[in-house]
Scaffold this active site. Sequence first.
Site, PDB file in Angstrom:
ATOM      1  N   SER A 168       0.823  -1.224   0.000  1.00 27.05           N
ATOM      2  CA  SER A 168       0.000   0.000   0.000  1.00 27.05           C
ATOM      3  C   SER A 168       0.849   1.262   0.000  1.00 27.05           C
ATOM      4  O   SER A 168       0.382   2.324   0.429  1.00 27.05           O
ATOM      5  CB  SER A 168      -0.983  -0.010   1.167  1.00 27.05           C
ATOM      6  OG  SER A 168      -0.491  -0.678   2.247  1.00 27.05           O
TER       7      SER A 168
ATOM      8  N   ARG B 110       2.443  -9.403  25.107  1.00 34.69           N
ATOM      9  CA  ARG B 110       1.554  -9.160  26.260  1.00 34.69           C
ATOM     10  C   ARG B 110       1.919  -9.950  27.506  1.00 34.69           C
ATOM     11  O   ARG B 110       1.643  -9.521  28.617  1.00 34.69           O
ATOM     12  CB  ARG B 110       0.108  -9.499  25.870  1.00 34.69           C
ATOM     13  CG  ARG B 110      -0.485  -8.528  24.883  1.00 34.69           C
ATOM     14  CD  ARG B 110      -1.905  -8.927  24.550  1.00 34.69           C
ATOM     15  NE  ARG B 110      -2.384  -8.185  23.394  1.00 34.69           N
ATOM     16  CZ  ARG B 110      -3.315  -8.617  22.561  1.00 34.69           C
ATOM     17  NH1 ARG B 110      -3.893  -9.783  22.779  1.00 34.69           N
ATOM     18  NH2 ARG B 110      -3.684  -7.898  21.535  1.00 34.69           N
TER      19      ARG B 110
ATOM     20  N   CYS C 270      -8.781  -6.933  22.683  1.00 37.91           N
ATOM     21  CA  CYS C 270      -9.963  -6.057  22.707  1.00 37.91           C
ATOM     22  C   CYS C 270     -11.007  -6.497  23.734  1.00 37.91           C
ATOM     23  O   CYS C 270     -11.569  -5.668  24.458  1.00 37.91           O
ATOM     24  CB  CYS C 270     -10.582  -5.990  21.317  1.00 37.91           C
ATOM     25  SG  CYS C 270     -10.595  -7.555  20.443  1.00 37.91           S
TER      26      CYS C 270
ATOM     27  N   GLN D 295     -18.408 -11.074  19.801  1.00 41.28           N
ATOM     28  CA  GLN D 295     -17.370 -10.210  19.231  1.00 41.28           C
ATOM     29  C   GLN D 295     -17.599  -9.914  17.748  1.00 41.28           C
ATOM     30  O   GLN D 295     -17.863 -10.816  16.954  1.00 41.28           O
ATOM     31  CB  GLN D 295     -15.998 -10.866  19.437  1.00 41.28           C
ATOM     32  CG  GLN D 295     -15.653 -10.988  20.920  1.00 41.28           C
ATOM     33  CD  GLN D 295     -14.288 -11.584  21.202  1.00 41.28           C
ATOM     34  OE1 GLN D 295     -14.162 -12.412  22.098  1.00 41.28           O
ATOM     35  NE2 GLN D 295     -13.260 -11.185  20.486  1.00 41.28           N
TER      36      GLN D 295
ATOM     37  N   LYS E  32      -6.511 -15.689  26.461  1.00 47.39           N
ATOM     38  CA  LYS E  32      -6.019 -14.305  26.583  1.00 47.39           C
ATOM     39  C   LYS E  32      -6.803 -13.547  27.652  1.00 47.39           C
ATOM     40  O   LYS E  32      -6.238 -12.779  28.432  1.00 47.39           O
ATOM     41  CB  LYS E  32      -6.178 -13.560  25.245  1.00 47.39           C
ATOM     42  CG  LYS E  32      -5.193 -13.945  24.166  1.00 47.39           C
ATOM     43  CD  LYS E  32      -5.589 -13.223  22.863  1.00 47.39           C
ATOM     44  CE  LYS E  32      -4.849 -13.770  21.674  1.00 47.39           C
ATOM     45  NZ  LYS E  32      -5.426 -13.289  20.395  1.00 47.39           N
TER      46      LYS E  32
ATOM     47  N   ARG F  86     -17.807 -15.245  17.876  1.00 48.00           N
ATOM     48  CA  ARG F  86     -17.859 -14.235  16.808  1.00 48.00           C
ATOM     49  C   ARG F  86     -19.297 -14.099  16.336  1.00 48.00           C
ATOM     50  O   ARG F  86     -19.984 -15.109  16.116  1.00 48.00           O
ATOM     51  CB  ARG F  86     -16.977 -14.699  15.646  1.00 48.00           C
ATOM     52  CG  ARG F  86     -16.784 -13.668  14.582  1.00 48.00           C
ATOM     53  CD  ARG F  86     -15.866 -12.545  14.976  1.00 48.00           C
ATOM     54  NE  ARG F  86     -14.474 -12.953  15.093  1.00 48.00           N
ATOM     55  CZ  ARG F  86     -13.520 -12.215  15.650  1.00 48.00           C
ATOM     56  NH1 ARG F  86     -13.794 -11.031  16.172  1.00 48.00           N
ATOM     57  NH2 ARG F  86     -12.282 -12.652  15.709  1.00 48.00           N
TER      58      ARG F  86
ATOM     59  N   HIS G 259     -17.876  -4.895  20.448  1.00 44.67           N
ATOM     60  CA  HIS G 259     -17.916  -6.186  21.151  1.00 44.67           C
ATOM     61  C   HIS G 259     -18.871  -6.070  22.350  1.00 44.67           C
ATOM     62  O   HIS G 259     -18.876  -5.049  23.049  1.00 44.67           O
ATOM     63  CB  HIS G 259     -16.539  -6.546  21.707  1.00 44.67           C
ATOM     64  CG  HIS G 259     -15.536  -6.982  20.681  1.00 44.67           C
ATOM     65  ND1 HIS G 259     -15.797  -7.074  19.337  1.00 44.67           N
ATOM     66  CD2 HIS G 259     -14.237  -7.361  20.833  1.00 44.67           C
ATOM     67  CE1 HIS G 259     -14.706  -7.501  18.701  1.00 44.67           C
ATOM     68  NE2 HIS G 259     -13.747  -7.670  19.581  1.00 44.67           N
TER      69      HIS G 259
ATOM     70  N   ASN H 118     -14.713  -1.989  19.761  1.00 45.66           N
ATOM     71  CA  ASN H 118     -13.474  -2.779  19.882  1.00 45.66           C
ATOM     72  C   ASN H 118     -12.291  -2.136  19.163  1.00 45.66           C
ATOM     73  O   ASN H 118     -11.145  -2.377  19.512  1.00 45.66           O
ATOM     74  CB  ASN H 118     -13.683  -4.194  19.341  1.00 45.66           C
ATOM     75  CG  ASN H 118     -14.232  -4.214  17.930  1.00 45.66           C
ATOM     76  OD1 ASN H 118     -15.372  -3.799  17.701  1.00 45.66           O
ATOM     77  ND2 ASN H 118     -13.443  -4.687  16.988  1.00 45.66           N
TER      78      ASN H 118
HETATM   79  N1  LIG Z   1      -9.353  -5.128  15.314  1.00 45.55           N
HETATM   80  C1  LIG Z   1      -9.361  -5.190  16.629  1.00 45.55           C
HETATM   81  O1  LIG Z   1     -10.420  -5.111  17.315  1.00 45.55           O
HETATM   82  C2  LIG Z   1      -8.096  -5.369  17.373  1.00 45.55           C
HETATM   83  C3  LIG Z   1      -8.101  -5.232  18.747  1.00 45.55           C
HETATM   84  C4  LIG Z   1      -6.931  -5.390  19.463  1.00 45.55           C
HETATM   85  C5  LIG Z   1      -5.777  -5.657  18.778  1.00 45.55           C
HETATM   86  N2  LIG Z   1      -5.784  -5.792  17.433  1.00 45.55           N
HETATM   87  C6  LIG Z   1      -4.519  -6.078  16.774  1.00 45.55           C
HETATM   88  O2  LIG Z   1      -4.103  -4.961  15.981  1.00 45.55           O
HETATM   89  C7  LIG Z   1      -3.357  -5.420  14.871  1.00 45.55           C
HETATM   90  C8  LIG Z   1      -3.956  -4.868  13.581  1.00 45.55           C
HETATM   91  O3  LIG Z   1      -5.309  -5.285  13.471  1.00 45.55           O
HETATM   92  P1  LIG Z   1      -6.294  -4.674  12.375  1.00 45.55           P
HETATM   93  O4  LIG Z   1      -7.632  -5.125  12.805  1.00 45.55           O
HETATM   94  O5  LIG Z   1      -6.047  -3.215  12.179  1.00 45.55           O
HETATM   95  O6  LIG Z   1      -5.818  -5.454  11.044  1.00 45.55           O
HETATM   96  P2  LIG Z   1      -6.049  -5.047   9.505  1.00 45.55           P
HETATM   97  O7  LIG Z   1      -7.257  -4.204   9.350  1.00 45.55           O
HETATM   98  O8  LIG Z   1      -5.973  -6.335   8.758  1.00 45.55           O
HETATM   99  O9  LIG Z   1      -4.769  -4.145   9.141  1.00 45.55           O
HETATM  100  C9  LIG Z   1      -3.452  -4.656   9.172  1.00 45.55           C
HETATM  101  C10 LIG Z   1      -2.457  -3.543   8.950  1.00 45.55           C
HETATM  102  O10 LIG Z   1      -1.140  -4.087   9.084  1.00 45.55           O
HETATM  103  C11 LIG Z   1      -0.386  -3.806   7.900  1.00 45.55           C
HETATM  104  N3  LIG Z   1       0.565  -4.912   7.676  1.00 45.55           N
HETATM  105  C12 LIG Z   1       0.313  -6.230   7.705  1.00 45.55           C
HETATM  106  N4  LIG Z   1       1.468  -6.918   7.453  1.00 45.55           N
HETATM  107  C13 LIG Z   1       2.443  -5.996   7.287  1.00 45.55           C
HETATM  108  C14 LIG Z   1       3.843  -6.055   7.005  1.00 45.55           C
HETATM  109  N5  LIG Z   1       4.478  -7.218   6.849  1.00 45.55           N
HETATM  110  N6  LIG Z   1       4.532  -4.897   6.897  1.00 45.55           N
HETATM  111  C15 LIG Z   1       3.905  -3.721   7.055  1.00 45.55           C
HETATM  112  N7  LIG Z   1       2.582  -3.578   7.323  1.00 45.55           N
HETATM  113  C16 LIG Z   1       1.872  -4.714   7.423  1.00 45.55           C
HETATM  114  C17 LIG Z   1      -1.422  -3.698   6.807  1.00 45.55           C
HETATM  115  O11 LIG Z   1      -0.869  -2.986   5.732  1.00 45.55           O
HETATM  116  P3  LIG Z   1      -1.383  -3.223   4.213  1.00 45.55           P
HETATM  117  O12 LIG Z   1      -2.678  -2.467   4.096  1.00 45.55           O
HETATM  118  O13 LIG Z   1      -0.286  -2.628   3.416  1.00 45.55           O
HETATM  119  O14 LIG Z   1      -1.544  -4.689   4.040  1.00 45.55           O
HETATM  120  C18 LIG Z   1      -2.517  -2.922   7.541  1.00 45.55           C
HETATM  121  O15 LIG Z   1      -2.170  -1.562   7.618  1.00 45.55           O
HETATM  122  C19 LIG Z   1      -3.359  -6.949  14.993  1.00 45.55           C
HETATM  123  O16 LIG Z   1      -2.222  -7.345  15.712  1.00 45.55           O
HETATM  124  C20 LIG Z   1      -4.581  -7.241  15.808  1.00 45.55           C
HETATM  125  O17 LIG Z   1      -4.490  -8.467  16.479  1.00 45.55           O
HETATM  126  C21 LIG Z   1      -6.899  -5.624  16.695  1.00 45.55           C
END
Ligand SMILES: NC(=O)c1ccc[n+]([C@@H]2O[C@H](COP(=O)([O-])OP(=O)(O)OC[C@H]3O[C@@H](n4cnc5c(N)ncnc54)[C@H](OP(=O)(O)O)[C@@H]3O)[C@@H](O)[C@H]2O)c1
Length: 340
Positions: free
Chosen positions: A40, A99, A130, A157, A215, A236, A243, A316
Site C-alpha cells: 500500500s 503481552r 480487545c 465479538q 487471553k 464471533r 464487542h 473494539n
Molecule cells: N481489530 C481489533 O479489534 C483489534 C483489537 C486489538 C488488537 N488488534 C490487533 O491490531 C493489529 C492490527 O489489526 P487490524 O484489525 O487493524 O488489522 P487489519 O485491518 O488487517 O490491518 C493490518 C495492517 O497491518 C499492515 N501490515 C500487515 N502486514 C504488514 C507487514 N508485513 N509490513 C507492514 N505492514 C503490514 C497492513 O498494511 P497493508 O494495508 O499494506 O496490508 C494494515 O495496515 C493486529 O495485531 C490485531 O491483532 C486488533
Amino acid sequence: MGYRVVVVGATGNVGREMLNILAERQFPVDELAALASRRSLGTEVSFGDKTLTTQDLDTFDFTGWDMALFAVGSAATKDYAPKAAAAGCVVIDNSSLYRYDPDIPLIVPECNPQAIHGYAKKNIIANPNCSTAQMVVALKPLHDRARIKRVVVSTYQSVSGAGKDGMDELWDQTKAVYNPTSEHPPKTFQKQIAFNVIPHIDTFMEDGSTKEEWKMVAETKKIVDTSIKVTATCVRVPVFVGHSEAVNIEFEEFLDEDEARDILRESPGIMVIDKRESGGYVTPVECVGDFATFISRVRQDSTIENGLNLWCVSDNLRKGAALNAVQIAELLGREVLKKG
Ligand SMILES: NC(=O)c1ccc[n+]([C@@H]2O[C@H](COP(=O)([O-])OP(=O)(O)OC[C@H]3O[C@@H](n4cnc5c(N)ncnc54)[C@H](OP(=O)(O)O)[C@@H]3O)[C@@H](O)[C@H]2O)c1
C-alpha cells in the site's frame, strides 16, 4: 514542543482509528509518519484535516522518533518492533506478541497506569486484547470495593476484531445470501459468519479452550490481579463493530447492585446506561465511534452468595485497540517523556 509519532499499520482498521483518535484528542504531534506494507505504498490516509501518504515499514528508519503505535499483527511486529525499540523509539504494540512477557508492561490506563515505568526494560509497552480491555475497565473499580473471586464471561465479538478482511467477509457473504449467484465461502472465519455465530476465535489450546479465551484469563490477571479466576467463552457474531460481553462476577464481599452501578458511574472510561425498560441498555451499533465502555443490565445473581451480572459493550477498534494505545501514549508523555 510535541512528539514525533509513527503509526504502523496505518491502512488497517486499528491504524486508521489511531490516526482519528490522535487527531480527536489533539495529541501533541510535531510530526506523524503513517506506515504500512509495500503493497500500500503511497496510499493516502486521513489525520484530522490532513492527508498523509503511507510509507514502507520495511525501509523506515525509526531513529529520532519518540513513539511508534504498532497495529500490524504479531509476525510483522516480531520483525520490526525490536528495530524501532533499539532505535530509541518507544513501541506501543497492539498485537499479542509481547503481552505475556514479564519485562513488558500490559496497560489499560484506567486500571494499572503505574505499570508505565516498566516500559524502560525493553522500550516496548503492550496493549491488551480487545475483549479484555473493555472488561477490565469495569472489573477494576468493583474489585477495589469488594474483591473479585471469579468471573464467568461470554463474548459476542464483532467481525472488525479480525481486521478489514473480516469486515469484507461479512459484507460479501450477507450480499451473497440475497444474490446466490456470487459465492463467498469462509476464508477469514471458520464457518459462514453472515446470519450465524461462531464459538471459535483464534486457535484451539490443549484443554479445549481457544487462545482468545485464554487471553482473557491471562490478561485480566496481569492487568488487575493475579488472584482473579476467569473462565471465558468467546463467540464471533455478525456485527461489524462493537464487542458485547455478558459478565457474571463472584465477589468475596457482598456488593449491592445499586452501589455497583454508582461505583461504575464514577469510574473513568465508563458510561452506565441501565434502565429496566425496553431499550434501556446499550447495543453494539450505539457504541461505535465512542470512547466509553458502556455498562447495562447490572443485577444481583441470587444463585451465589456475592454475585452480580452485567452487560458490557464497547467499540473494539477504540477502547479495544486504538483508543487504549493512544491513552498509553498520553500516559507515557505525561509520566515519562514530558514534552508537549
Ligand atoms: N481489530 C481489533 O479489534 C483489534 C483489537 C486489538 C488488537 N488488534 C490487533 O491490531 C493489529 C492490527 O489489526 P487490524 O484489525 O487493524 O488489522 P487489519 O485491518 O488487517 O490491518 C493490518 C495492517 O497491518 C499492515 N501490515 C500487515 N502486514 C504488514 C507487514 N508485513 N509490513 C507492514 N505492514 C503490514 C497492513 O498494511 P497493508 O494495508 O499494506 O496490508 C494494515 O495496515 C493486529 O495485531 C490485531 O491483532 C486488533
